[in-house]
Structure formats: structure tokens, C-alpha cells
Design a protein around this motif. Sequence first.
Motif, PDB file in Angstrom:
ATOM      1  N   ILE A  79       6.966  11.001   6.571  1.00  0.00           N
ATOM      2  CA  ILE A  79       6.589   9.812   5.791  1.00  0.00           C
ATOM      3  C   ILE A  79       5.874  10.220   4.509  1.00  0.00           C
ATOM      4  O   ILE A  79       5.978   9.533   3.487  1.00  0.00           O
ATOM      5  N   PHE A 112      -0.119   3.824  10.165  1.00  0.00           N
ATOM      6  CA  PHE A 112       0.269   2.777   9.214  1.00  0.00           C
ATOM      7  C   PHE A 112      -0.933   2.293   8.412  1.00  0.00           C
ATOM      8  O   PHE A 112      -0.864   2.148   7.186  1.00  0.00           O
ATOM      9  N   LYS A 147       5.095   1.104   2.321  1.00  0.00           N
ATOM     10  CA  LYS A 147       5.281   1.071   3.771  1.00  0.00           C
ATOM     11  C   LYS A 147       5.676  -0.313   4.251  1.00  0.00           C
ATOM     12  O   LYS A 147       5.381  -1.330   3.624  1.00  0.00           O
TER      13      LYS A 147
END
Length: 447
Positions: free
Chosen positions: A208, A227, A234
Motif C-alpha cells: 500500500i 487504514f 485510500k
Amino acid sequence: MQLSKYKNQNVAVFGLGKTGLSVINALVKSGARIYAWDDNKEQIANAKMMYRECNFIHPKECNWHEIRTLILSPGVPISYPTPHWIVKLARSYDCKIKSDIELFLEVKATNQKIIGVTGTNGKSTTVSLIGHVLKSAGKKVAVGGNLGVPVLDLERDAEIYVIEFSSFQLELMDKINVDIAVLFNITPDHIDRHGGMENYIATKLKLINGSEIAVIGCDNEITADVFNKFTGNKISISASMLPFLPFQCPNTGIQPGHVSDMKINLTSNAENIAAAYAVCKLLKIDNNTIIDGIKSFPGLKHRNELLGKIENVFFVNDSKATNAKSSEKAILSYKNIYWIVGGRSKEGGIESLSEHFTRIRKAFLIGESTEAFANVMGNKVDCMKCYNLENAFELAFEEAINSKEEVTILLSPACSSFDQWKNFEERGDTFCRMFENLRYNYMCCLV
């Protein structure tokens, strides 16, 4: 793939399995001078027959002053518990160590999109599902990586590449640049290779961190925290988004879409479907095409695969479930389960599944973990020590066929296969053959 920058360059390749051979093939076509080796003599002999252009000499006999790059197969450890001797040798000469995926990313065209998928469970299904939907939309797609075809063997002219990244592959990589990254759940797995959860998580996060936009699953405590802390572009996804997929994705044009009548199991694939939907919307695929593609997706072999039914007994092959978290999804998909479980246990075993033991009618224990799992189940689950798959299959069916209600014989080992099998595919294929033989013999008896 042709790797033109390596023309006339000296390149070492270590590890001559499927990935290593794909690297050699690409380097040979690119005019590189290749020095190849493996710890396995049979692998060397096989590679020699295929690629006579290569120099198959022991790395310690090479002139490392002239070798600037070592391409390493993902099965070779570079750090924990100790770096492989080839890694130490290369580093002593300040030789750059790369993976096959890094070579692939170096040569892909700027207009080709890369979708990378990683996580502990669900990678292969999601990669395959995304590829299936995009092909249904008329896109020229190539699917591979840790799943199936090595990246250097993929079609050169694809519009979109959907690649599964394992933690072993990510560990090897320094430079990652993908258009969309998908990160699923992170639970303990391969800890013996990575030396702890902190290292394992850090390895997964490489993907990521090297993405234009990250699709992150938030059903898992670890990835939900990832997250919240991730500062890049995102999107969050969750299994709870089904059946209407109400994504909260500003500026992406995502609208709710209804999903029903699918071939794959909804309970165990909800997060996979949510991820595929999000990725395809980001690629501007229309809702109806996505939903139709999801509905027509047949699923993966060995992943919660319904083989068929004999009388009142369903048979499900979930041999790909090599840890407890993966088995949990299959267990939650059925009732009245005759569970075939066991093998070489991962860290934590099946303790985390104890809250679902009420769904298990009886457990049939196989492999190295037999005694340990029997202790965990104690008096919570009726269990039988079978030690091997053949015994478990026969005994489970013998009891299930005499039940008056519908039951499911579920092979979902929650363990790796390496105590008794080459891999989970061999284990699953054996289970499938047992089912087919049983169905044939059973039908013959009825005639």
C-alpha cells in the motif's frame, strides 16, 4: 517480457522452481549473461536441460565483482531466522538483490495498470475475481504473481495486470509502484519466516505504501488500524457492505449495486466481493458489468469448493485453508459440519475457532496436529483421531450417511499440508478423488 536493460549484463539467478525458470527465460530472451543455481540438484539438472545458454556453476565459483544483480526466488529467506548463504554472499559484494516482480515493474509500459493484492487470506480469490470481472468488461487482462503464472510469463500487451503479492515476494522488494493496492486481513502466518508479527505486518504494508490508491479491508483489527494511520489515498471495504455494496468513496462515482444469485459462497467471499467491486469501480467499469461478472465467477479450486452431494451429505473442499482464520470463513458457511481438520499447525493453532465449535457436529483429526487439536477441543467437540485423510474421509461419511438431516463433510485443515503432502493442492486433489470414487461406487450400488 523482455528485460532490455540487462542485455550483456551479468545476472545471477538463485532458485530454479517455477519463478526462477520464468526469470531465466526472460533474461535469455533479453541477451543477459546468466549464472544460475539452486540448493536442489534435481532443479539444477532440469534447468540445464531447458536453458543450455546459462552458466550453471556454484555461486562461490563466480566472479562477483562482475555480477551486479541477484534475482532471488521468494522461497529463499533474506533475513529471519538467518539470511540464506547466497544472500550473505551477494551482500558481501554489494550486489543488488531483486525479485521477479521488481523486474516486471521495471519494464511495464506507463499506460499499463497494475493492481496488487495482498493479505493473509483471500488474496487468490480476489485476484481471480477482479481478473474475471475485467475480462467480462472486455479488458485485456493478465492475472498472476504468487497465484498461478509468474509475472514474467504473463502476456506482454495486457491493459491491466492483476498480481497477487505474497509476504515472501514483498520481503524481497525495495521499489514498488502499483496503481491500486488491495490489503486484506492480517493474521499470524509465516511468523517463523518473518520473525514476528511486527515484521510480517511491515512486509505487507510495503504494497500500500507503493500504491497510488489503497483499498483496505477494515473487518480485521490490524488492517483497520492500518487504514486509520495510512496517509495516502485510500478506500475502506468491509464484508458488511454486502448485499448492497454501499461504498463511501468520494469522487469515484460508486453507486449501490445489488448482488445476488452468485455461484460463490457469500459468507466466505463477502470481503473479496467488496474489494473486487471497489477496484473495478476505480477502473471505471459500470455497475451492471461488475455485478454480472461477480455473479458468473465460479470460484477457486480448493477454496470452499462444493464438490457435490450424496444422499443427505454435502462435500466441500477447502484445502487452501492453511490457517485458522481461513477455515473460519468456511465454518461460518455451513451447519451440521463434519470437520476434517489438521496438518502442520500454524502459530496459535485453532484456539481462535473455539467460539464456532457449536457449528461442528464432529471433528475428524488428521496430521501432525492430531493430539494438540484433540486437547484444544477437549469436551467441547466430539472428535475422532484419524491421523490421515483417507481414514477421516471414510469415517466421516460412514457417520454422516446415517444421519437423518443434511450434513456437510468439510475439509478445511486450518494447517499447512507439509506434514503429509507436497502442497495444499495435492491434499485437495486427493479429497476430490475420494469424493468422485465414492460417488461412482455409491451410484453403482444403487443400480
